[in-house]
Scaffold this active site. Structure first.
Site, PDB file in Angstrom:
ATOM      1  N   HIS A 319       0.860  -1.180   0.000  1.00  0.00           N
ATOM      2  CA  HIS A 319       0.000   0.000   0.000  1.00  0.00           C
ATOM      3  C   HIS A 319       0.895   1.227   0.000  1.00  0.00           C
ATOM      4  O   HIS A 319       1.941   1.224   0.628  1.00  0.00           O
ATOM      5  CB  HIS A 319      -0.894   0.007   1.248  1.00  0.00           C
ATOM      6  CG  HIS A 319      -2.036   0.956   1.132  1.00  0.00           C
ATOM      7  ND1 HIS A 319      -1.919   2.291   1.413  1.00  0.00           N
ATOM      8  CD2 HIS A 319      -3.309   0.750   0.736  1.00  0.00           C
ATOM      9  CE1 HIS A 319      -3.080   2.872   1.202  1.00  0.00           C
ATOM     10  NE2 HIS A 319      -3.946   1.969   0.782  1.00  0.00           N
ATOM     11  N   ASP A 377      -8.005  -5.234   0.178  1.00  0.00           N
ATOM     12  CA  ASP A 377      -8.519  -6.075  -0.907  1.00  0.00           C
ATOM     13  C   ASP A 377      -8.194  -7.552  -0.737  1.00  0.00           C
ATOM     14  O   ASP A 377      -8.733  -8.386  -1.453  1.00  0.00           O
ATOM     15  CB  ASP A 377      -7.944  -5.598  -2.252  1.00  0.00           C
ATOM     16  CG  ASP A 377      -8.506  -4.253  -2.639  1.00  0.00           C
ATOM     17  OD1 ASP A 377      -9.699  -4.051  -2.399  1.00  0.00           O
ATOM     18  OD2 ASP A 377      -7.757  -3.423  -3.153  1.00  0.00           O
TER      19      ASP A 377
HETATM   20  N1  ACO Z   1       4.155  -7.683  -4.759  1.00  0.00           N
HETATM   21  C1  ACO Z   1       5.508  -7.644  -4.949  1.00  0.00           C
HETATM   22  N2  ACO Z   1       6.262  -6.544  -4.803  1.00  0.00           N
HETATM   23  C2  ACO Z   1       5.643  -5.412  -4.471  1.00  0.00           C
HETATM   24  C3  ACO Z   1       4.245  -5.354  -4.264  1.00  0.00           C
HETATM   25  C4  ACO Z   1       3.500  -6.538  -4.416  1.00  0.00           C
HETATM   26  N3  ACO Z   1       2.176  -6.541  -4.229  1.00  0.00           N
HETATM   27  N4  ACO Z   1       3.895  -4.090  -3.945  1.00  0.00           N
HETATM   28  C5  ACO Z   1       5.016  -3.378  -3.960  1.00  0.00           C
HETATM   29  N5  ACO Z   1       6.081  -4.166  -4.274  1.00  0.00           N
HETATM   30  C6  ACO Z   1       7.488  -3.760  -4.335  1.00  0.00           C
HETATM   31  C7  ACO Z   1       7.775  -2.990  -5.617  1.00  0.00           C
HETATM   32  O1  ACO Z   1       8.231  -3.823  -6.647  1.00  0.00           O
HETATM   33  C8  ACO Z   1       8.830  -2.020  -5.147  1.00  0.00           C
HETATM   34  O2  ACO Z   1      10.062  -2.697  -5.122  1.00  0.00           O
HETATM   35  P1  ACO Z   1      11.439  -1.902  -5.406  1.00  0.00           P
HETATM   36  O3  ACO Z   1      11.547  -0.869  -4.323  1.00  0.00           O
HETATM   37  O4  ACO Z   1      12.478  -2.947  -5.314  1.00  0.00           O
HETATM   38  O5  ACO Z   1      11.288  -1.307  -6.772  1.00  0.00           O
HETATM   39  C9  ACO Z   1       8.459  -1.717  -3.692  1.00  0.00           C
HETATM   40  O6  ACO Z   1       7.709  -2.858  -3.249  1.00  0.00           O
HETATM   41  C10 ACO Z   1       7.598  -0.470  -3.535  1.00  0.00           C
HETATM   42  O7  ACO Z   1       6.497  -0.603  -4.441  1.00  0.00           O
HETATM   43  P2  ACO Z   1       5.878   0.627  -5.228  1.00  0.00           P
HETATM   44  O8  ACO Z   1       5.139   0.116  -6.396  1.00  0.00           O
HETATM   45  O9  ACO Z   1       6.953   1.653  -5.464  1.00  0.00           O
HETATM   46  O10 ACO Z   1       4.897   1.175  -4.135  1.00  0.00           O
HETATM   47  P3  ACO Z   1       3.664   2.091  -4.401  1.00  0.00           P
HETATM   48  O11 ACO Z   1       3.388   2.789  -3.122  1.00  0.00           O
HETATM   49  O12 ACO Z   1       3.869   2.920  -5.620  1.00  0.00           O
HETATM   50  O13 ACO Z   1       2.509   1.052  -4.767  1.00  0.00           O
HETATM   51  C11 ACO Z   1       0.691  -0.433  -4.607  1.00  0.00           C
HETATM   52  C12 ACO Z   1       1.517   0.651  -3.902  1.00  0.00           C
HETATM   53  C13 ACO Z   1       0.258   0.077  -5.978  1.00  0.00           C
HETATM   54  C14 ACO Z   1      -0.555  -0.712  -3.783  1.00  0.00           C
HETATM   55  C15 ACO Z   1       1.551  -1.705  -4.750  1.00  0.00           C
HETATM   56  O14 ACO Z   1       1.933  -2.171  -3.484  1.00  0.00           O
HETATM   57  C16 ACO Z   1       0.826  -2.795  -5.550  1.00  0.00           C
HETATM   58  O15 ACO Z   1       0.890  -2.794  -6.776  1.00  0.00           O
HETATM   59  N6  ACO Z   1       0.151  -3.751  -4.825  1.00  0.00           N
HETATM   60  C17 ACO Z   1      -0.616  -4.777  -5.505  1.00  0.00           C
HETATM   61  C18 ACO Z   1      -1.951  -4.192  -5.958  1.00  0.00           C
HETATM   62  C19 ACO Z   1      -2.887  -3.962  -4.805  1.00  0.00           C
HETATM   63  O16 ACO Z   1      -3.060  -4.789  -3.937  1.00  0.00           O
HETATM   64  N7  ACO Z   1      -3.514  -2.777  -4.823  1.00  0.00           N
HETATM   65  C20 ACO Z   1      -4.518  -2.408  -3.830  1.00  0.00           C
HETATM   66  C21 ACO Z   1      -4.073  -1.242  -3.064  1.00  0.00           C
HETATM   67  S1  ACO Z   1      -5.199  -0.876  -1.754  1.00  0.00           S
HETATM   68  C22 ACO Z   1      -6.463  -0.025  -2.493  1.00  0.00           C
HETATM   69  O17 ACO Z   1      -6.373   0.640  -3.476  1.00  0.00           O
HETATM   70  C23 ACO Z   1      -7.719  -0.175  -1.838  1.00  0.00           C
END
Ligand code: ACO
Length: 443
Positions: A319, A377
């Site tokens: 998140h 979620d």
């Molecule tokens: N699985 C694997 N790796 C992940 C995940 C994941 N679900 N989420 C983040 N990471 C990793 C990224 O690859 C990144 O790694 P790095 O630093 O080595 O490049 C690091 O963790 C940070 O991730 P970001 O994408 O930069 O974080 P951001 O805050 O932009 O994204 C998000 C947050 C979009 C929710 C992300 O965690 C994600 O895509 N999760 C899966 C989708 C999801 O569950 N979304 C629901 C969100 S809650 C809502 O909207 C109600």
């Protein structure tokens, strides 16, 4: 060239930070703002005028886009509160109608206010009959979120008498209409997709029970709403009601900042919510669990999620704000057991799979170091599927519940006398000026 400014001349003090341009040696003192809780904020509103600089924060990770008194999140501590009340307390002791009132008015209602509010909402549960024709224009296999975007946008064509945003009464009526009609629109999108007749709202039922009725009842027989399921539905609505300045809420605010009518703004919010990185994740979680299929395959998917060359992510994990267990996920995890028990589905294989996936991920260094915890979620899809919703409806339910949050945030913005059209700037990286090349001279 930066001009000498009032900010530059402002005395430095404990309520300012100093910005130094190491190239020129010039410095400016910028005011620090403090909210009730949460990080302090550097006020950069005059930055460009005073210094000639823009700030750079493409996904707004460090930008407060507004001030708001609706919702507070402490992502490090896993805290979510609406007008000071914890989400755990609201989920346990309150109901969605009350939470709607709280988000719109900033206070919990007393008994009379509650009655009046419920009456106002139920007064608006029906849709203009002519709007039914719109459904028939969609393909039966349309994604219901596509229908939601269209139907909610179309409300501005039907409810002209609540589109004047300068009139407080019209703003209130629009807010009530959106909250009240969203379940009807959502249930009808579902009915249309499965070829069943639309079921009209029943105002003697609670908000959640009425939605279940419109979704699952058919005209030819009685439909008994299981109280445990109505309660679980209501709790899901509470947990999704608002979440401060997330992507869809910011979309609503930006759309509204131009003076667009509330129905158009909420349609924009629905579009933004649809994406798998936001509200679309609950649908993606279930698809992922189905793809994983068995506990034995979990390590394979964990490895894929960690592999930078693989676009796969563990859906329902991570998140932008929470670097701790999402408090909503904790409530839903409990709710999941209650629903499955009530339905006699405690042995639901997807639940076992989800719990094992969560256990393994929470012990894995990659997820621990990046502070990736289950989000709201992760468990909602399992509950919704057990209740009988197809996966395509999951994000629709999120949109339904979030409507009050969008409306409250939109109202707060419109009612702020200082609000202006939102207009971010950019760091331009394209070509500098060049001469036009006629077609016959292009290579
Ligand atoms: N699985 C694997 N790796 C992940 C995940 C994941 N679900 N989420 C983040 N990471 C990793 C990224 O690859 C990144 O790694 P790095 O630093 O080595 O490049 C690091 O963790 C940070 O991730 P970001 O994408 O930069 O974080 P951001 O805050 O932009 O994204 C998000 C947050 C979009 C929710 C992300 O965690 C994600 O895509 N999760 C899966 C989708 C999801 O569950 N979304 C629901 C969100 S809650 C809502 O909207 C109600």
């Amino acid at each position: 060239m930066a001009q000498s400014t009032s900010a530059e001349k402002a005395p430095a003090g404990k309520n300012t930070v100093t910005l130094i341009d190491n190239g020129t040696g010039r410095s400016w003192d910028l005011p620090i703002l403090e909210g009730t809780e949460g990080p302090r904020v550097i006020d950069v509103r005059r930055l460009y005028a005073d210094t000639g600089f823009f700030t750079y924060d493409p996904s707004y990770g460090a930008t407060a886009s507004c001030d708001s008194n609706i919702t507070f999140i402490d992502g490090e501590a896993g805290v979510l509160r609406h007008a000071g009340y914890s989400i755990e307390d609201l989920a346990e002791h309150s109901d969605y109608m009350e939470v709607c009132y709280l988000l719109l008015h900033g206070e919990l209602p007393n008994q009379a206010q509650r009655r009046e509010f419920e009456k106002a909402i139920t007064y608006h549960t029906m849709l203009h009959e002519q709007m039914m024709n719109f459904y028939r224009g969609f393909r039966r296999d349309s994604h219901p979120m596509a229908i939601m975007v269209g139907m909610v946008g179309a409300m501005s064509a039907f409810y002209h008498d609540s589109t004047d945003i300068s009139d407080p009464y019209q703003r209130m009526v629009a807010s009530h209409r959106l909250i009240a009609k969203m379940p009807t629109i959502a249930a009808m999108a579902y009915k249309y997709s499965i070829g069943q007749p639309f079921i009209y709202p029943r105002n003697d039922l609670s908000f959640a029970a009425n939605f279940l009725h419109m979704t699952f009842a058919v005209p030819c027989e009685d439909f008994n709403i299981r109280p445990a399921l109505a309660r679980a539905m209501d709790r899901i609505f509470i947990l999704h009601a608002d979440h401060e300045q997330n992507a869809s809420t910011s979309t609503v605010r930006i759309a509204g900042s131009s003076g667009a009518n509330p129905f158009a703004c909420i349609a924009a919010g629905i579009a933004s919510l649809w994406g798998p990185a936001h509200g679309g994740a609950n649908e993606a979680v279930l698809q992922m669990l189905q793809e994983i299929g068995s506990k034995e395959r979990i390590p394979e998917f964990i490895e894929r999620a960690k592999n930078k060359d693989d676009p796969f992510r563990l859906m329902g994990f991570g998140h932008r704000v929470y670097k701790h267990y999402d408090p909503r996920a904790a409530v839903l995890r409990k709710s999941c057991y209650e629903v499955l028990d009530d339905l006699g589905k405690r042995d639901e294989p997807l639940l076992g799979l989800a719990m094992e996936l969560e256990r393994i991920a929470l012990e894995d260094d990659y997820f621990v170091e990046k502070k990736l915890f289950p989000n709201v979620d992760f468990y909602s899809g399992i509950i919704l599927q057990a209740m009988g919703f197809p996966t395509t409806m999951f994000t629709v339910l999120f949109a339904l519940a979030r409507t009050v949050g969008w409306v409250a945030q939109w109202k707060e913005m419109v009612e702020d006398p200082h609000h202006k059209i939102s207009r971010p700037r950019q760091l331009y990286t394209g070509y500098a000026k060049r001469e036009f090349v006629p077609m016959d001279q292009r290579g």
